[in-house]
Design a protein around this motif. Structure first.
Motif, PDB file in Angstrom:
ATOM      1  N   GLN A  14       0.829  -1.206   0.000  1.00  0.00           N
ATOM      2  CA  GLN A  14       0.000   0.000   0.000  1.00  0.00           C
ATOM      3  C   GLN A  14       0.865   1.260   0.000  1.00  0.00           C
ATOM      4  N   LEU A  15       1.947   1.230   0.791  1.00  0.00           N
ATOM      5  CA  LEU A  15       2.863   2.370   0.850  1.00  0.00           C
ATOM      6  C   LEU A  15       3.534   2.599  -0.503  1.00  0.00           C
ATOM      7  N   ALA A  16       3.953   1.505  -1.133  1.00  0.00           N
ATOM      8  CA  ALA A  16       4.602   1.603  -2.448  1.00  0.00           C
ATOM      9  C   ALA A  16       3.630   2.164  -3.485  1.00  0.00           C
ATOM     10  N   LEU A  17       2.385   1.665  -3.453  1.00  0.00           N
ATOM     11  CA  LEU A  17       1.373   2.145  -4.387  1.00  0.00           C
ATOM     12  C   LEU A  17       1.031   3.609  -4.134  1.00  0.00           C
ATOM     13  N   PHE A  18       0.999   3.987  -2.857  1.00  0.00           N
ATOM     14  CA  PHE A  18       0.730   5.387  -2.509  1.00  0.00           C
ATOM     15  C   PHE A  18       1.782   6.295  -3.152  1.00  0.00           C
ATOM     16  N   CYS A  19       3.039   5.922  -3.035  1.00  0.00           N
ATOM     17  CA  CYS A  19       4.134   6.717  -3.613  1.00  0.00           C
ATOM     18  C   CYS A  19       4.036   6.779  -5.137  1.00  0.00           C
ATOM     19  N   LEU A  34      -5.575   7.849  -3.138  1.00  0.00           N
ATOM     20  CA  LEU A  34      -4.482   8.026  -2.178  1.00  0.00           C
ATOM     21  C   LEU A  34      -5.014   7.930  -0.746  1.00  0.00           C
ATOM     22  N   GLU A  35      -6.191   8.482  -0.531  1.00  0.00           N
ATOM     23  CA  GLU A  35      -6.836   8.392   0.781  1.00  0.00           C
ATOM     24  C   GLU A  35      -7.172   6.939   1.106  1.00  0.00           C
ATOM     25  N   ASN A  36      -7.614   6.211   0.096  1.00  0.00           N
ATOM     26  CA  ASN A  36      -7.926   4.789   0.236  1.00  0.00           C
ATOM     27  C   ASN A  36      -6.684   4.008   0.658  1.00  0.00           C
ATOM     28  N   LYS A  55     -11.063   3.941   3.557  1.00  0.00           N
ATOM     29  CA  LYS A  55     -11.675   3.303   2.394  1.00  0.00           C
ATOM     30  C   LYS A  55     -13.130   3.684   2.154  1.00  0.00           C
ATOM     31  N   SER A  56     -13.745   4.359   3.107  1.00  0.00           N
ATOM     32  CA  SER A  56     -15.159   4.709   2.948  1.00  0.00           C
ATOM     33  C   SER A  56     -15.314   5.989   2.136  1.00  0.00           C
ATOM     34  N   ILE A  57     -16.439   6.087   1.435  1.00  0.00           N
ATOM     35  CA  ILE A  57     -16.775   7.306   0.702  1.00  0.00           C
ATOM     36  C   ILE A  57     -18.263   7.550   0.896  1.00  0.00           C
ATOM     37  N   PRO A  58     -18.670   8.762   1.298  1.00  0.00           N
ATOM     38  CA  PRO A  58     -20.099   9.051   1.512  1.00  0.00           C
ATOM     39  C   PRO A  58     -20.894   8.861   0.221  1.00  0.00           C
ATOM     40  N   TYR A  59     -22.161   8.594   0.372  1.00  0.00           N
ATOM     41  CA  TYR A  59     -23.047   8.408  -0.781  1.00  0.00           C
ATOM     42  C   TYR A  59     -22.982   9.617  -1.722  1.00  0.00           C
ATOM     43  N   VAL A  60     -23.068  10.825  -1.145  1.00  0.00           N
ATOM     44  CA  VAL A  60     -23.017  12.048  -1.953  1.00  0.00           C
ATOM     45  C   VAL A  60     -21.666  12.168  -2.646  1.00  0.00           C
ATOM     46  N   GLY A  61     -20.587  11.835  -1.925  1.00  0.00           N
ATOM     47  CA  GLY A  61     -19.246  11.895  -2.507  1.00  0.00           C
ATOM     48  C   GLY A  61     -19.095  10.922  -3.661  1.00  0.00           C
ATOM     49  N   HIS A  81     -14.114  -1.978  -6.382  1.00  0.00           N
ATOM     50  CA  HIS A  81     -13.284  -1.097  -7.199  1.00  0.00           C
ATOM     51  C   HIS A  81     -12.707  -0.017  -6.298  1.00  0.00           C
ATOM     52  N   PHE A  82     -11.767   0.792  -6.839  1.00  0.00           N
ATOM     53  CA  PHE A  82     -11.204   1.877  -6.030  1.00  0.00           C
ATOM     54  C   PHE A  82     -11.862   3.214  -6.355  1.00  0.00           C
ATOM     55  N   LEU A  83     -12.902   3.189  -7.217  1.00  0.00           N
ATOM     56  CA  LEU A  83     -13.634   4.408  -7.545  1.00  0.00           C
ATOM     57  C   LEU A  83     -15.107   4.083  -7.800  1.00  0.00           C
ATOM     58  N   CYS A  84     -15.916   5.134  -7.830  1.00  0.00           N
ATOM     59  CA  CYS A  84     -17.348   4.953  -8.087  1.00  0.00           C
ATOM     60  C   CYS A  84     -17.599   5.051  -9.580  1.00  0.00           C
ATOM     61  N   GLU A  85     -17.919   3.918 -10.189  1.00  0.00           N
ATOM     62  CA  GLU A  85     -18.190   3.844 -11.617  1.00  0.00           C
ATOM     63  C   GLU A  85     -19.560   3.239 -11.845  1.00  0.00           C
ATOM     64  N   ILE A  86     -20.143   3.527 -12.982  1.00  0.00           N
ATOM     65  CA  ILE A  86     -21.490   3.041 -13.285  1.00  0.00           C
ATOM     66  C   ILE A  86     -21.602   1.517 -13.209  1.00  0.00           C
ATOM     67  N   PRO A  87     -20.739   0.745 -13.900  1.00  0.00           N
ATOM     68  CA  PRO A  87     -20.904  -0.722 -13.884  1.00  0.00           C
ATOM     69  C   PRO A  87     -20.882  -1.342 -12.494  1.00  0.00           C
ATOM     70  N   THR A  88     -19.946  -0.894 -11.656  1.00  0.00           N
ATOM     71  CA  THR A  88     -19.818  -1.498 -10.325  1.00  0.00           C
ATOM     72  C   THR A  88     -20.950  -1.076  -9.393  1.00  0.00           C
ATOM     73  N   LEU A  89     -21.423   0.163  -9.519  1.00  0.00           N
ATOM     74  CA  LEU A  89     -22.514   0.629  -8.666  1.00  0.00           C
ATOM     75  C   LEU A  89     -23.830  -0.070  -9.004  1.00  0.00           C
ATOM     76  N   LEU A  90     -24.061  -0.342 -10.275  1.00  0.00           N
ATOM     77  CA  LEU A  90     -25.298  -1.017 -10.676  1.00  0.00           C
ATOM     78  C   LEU A  90     -25.406  -2.404 -10.061  1.00  0.00           C
ATOM     79  N   LEU A  91     -24.262  -3.039  -9.807  1.00  0.00           N
ATOM     80  CA  LEU A  91     -24.270  -4.373  -9.203  1.00  0.00           C
ATOM     81  C   LEU A  91     -24.781  -4.350  -7.765  1.00  0.00           C
ATOM     82  N   LEU A  92     -24.747  -3.174  -7.120  1.00  0.00           N
ATOM     83  CA  LEU A  92     -25.157  -3.066  -5.719  1.00  0.00           C
ATOM     84  C   LEU A  92     -26.604  -2.602  -5.539  1.00  0.00           C
ATOM     85  N   SER A  93     -27.271  -2.270  -6.632  1.00  0.00           N
ATOM     86  CA  SER A  93     -28.635  -1.745  -6.529  1.00  0.00           C
ATOM     87  C   SER A  93     -29.631  -2.818  -6.092  1.00  0.00           C
TER      88      SER A  93
END
Length: 312
Positions: free
Chosen positions: A24-29, A82-84, A89-95, A175-187
């Motif tokens: 994680q540290l290496a990836l952060f850098c 980078l925050e992840n 690892k959490s992100i608010p619904y609005v975010g 995933h490490f970001l909010c994208e349409i395909p991955t979010l639809l799987l959670l609906s």
């Protein structure tokens, strides 16, 4: 009715690349370095086009727009990544919905912009005598404005439909970001309308624009082959080869993510592909477009020289 009795999701958990702290540290850098390089490289392009009158041409105008889109794309994704990696690892619904909106906007705008840039190169090489008329300042502004506006409208539709969905758990995004395909799987509710709009967007942004871009380059290559001198062919091809390389890389990654099915077996590959168009591509674009461009090298030297003198 069953859905209304469940707790609604107020935040999502983004999945990182690894749970290993050293990794994680290496990836952060690595991602921090890519982010800084993408910001610096694209900001230099915008600055050079803005300050150097020799770059006040349609080709560089569109390139400055691409640089702005790259800055927006990386800024939408990489700070949260980078925050992840720093264990938040959490992100608010609005975010999450905000990230989805801007990411979809910038990605769609880049695809449209590639078509506009291909048209610019087509006019420059195939109709050089009419170039100043066909690519006037007003035409360039209208093309660029349409690119930003159409993609913004499309992103608003996708995000609006996503907000209408109900998320009642689970809330872990693979995933490490909010994208349409991955979010639809959670609906928890039907995503039929979302899927219809995705197909329409794929056809318009992906298929139609890709075909238009390739048709433009078909005419360009045909015209270049008719040039009698080897030097003339090299000069003509050098003005569009960089754009063709960037288009190929970008379309390959975006098509993999948004057109191919987001199956579980492809999730890890999907993360790697997302890194390509959110981090690697924005970092490489300034290098691809400027390393072999004499006009840009000259402009950058002037800017660096000016900054150096001002610093003294």
């Amino acid at each position: 009715m069953a859905v209304s009795n469940q707790t609604m999701v107020t935040e999502f958990i983004l999945q990182g690349f690894s749970e290993s702290r050293p990794l994680q540290l290496a990836l952060f850098c690595i991602f921090f370095f890519l982010y800084i390089m993408a910001l610096a490289g694209n900001a230099l392009i915008v600055l050079a086009v803005r300050l150097d009158s020799g770059l006040h041409t349609p080709m560089y105008f569109f390139l400055a727009n691409l640089a702005i889109l790259d800055i927006g794309c990386t800024t939408t994704v990489l700070p949260k990544l980078l925050e992840n990696l720093a264990d938040k690892k959490s992100i608010p619904y609005v975010g999450c919905m905000t990230q989805l909106y801007f990411l979809t906007w910038f990605l769609g705008a880049e695809l449209l912009l590639f078509t506009a840039m291909a048209y610019d190169r087509y006019v420059a090489i195939c109709h050089p005598l009419h170039y100043t008329t066909m690519m006037s300042r007003m035409v360039c502004i209208l093309l660029a404005g349409s690119v930003w506006a159409v993609s913004a409208i499309s992103s608003s539709v996708h995000t609006g439909l996503m907000i209408q969905l109900t998320f009642c758990g689970p809330n872990k995004i693979e995933h490490f970001l909010c994208e349409i395909p991955t979010l639809l799987l959670l609906s928890c509710t039907s995503t039929y309308l979302n899927n219809i709009t995705i197909v329409i967007a794929d056809i318009y942004f992906g298929v139609i624009n890709f075909v238009l871009t390739m048709v433009s380059y078909g005419f360009i290559i045909s015209s270049i082959l008719k040039i009698r001198t080897t030097e003339g062919k090299k000069k003509a091809f050098s003005t569009c080869s960089s754009h063709l390389i960037v288009v190929t890389i970008y379309y390959t990654t975006v098509i993999y993510t948004y057109i191919l099915p987001a199956t579980g077996s492809s999730m890890d590959n999907g993360k790697v592909v997302a890194v390509l168009y959110t981090a690697i591509s924005p970092t490489l674009n300034p290098l691809i477009y400027t390393l072999r461009n004499k006009d840009f090298k000259t402009a950058l030297k002037k800017i660096i020289f000016f900054i150096f003198l001002k610093g003294k």
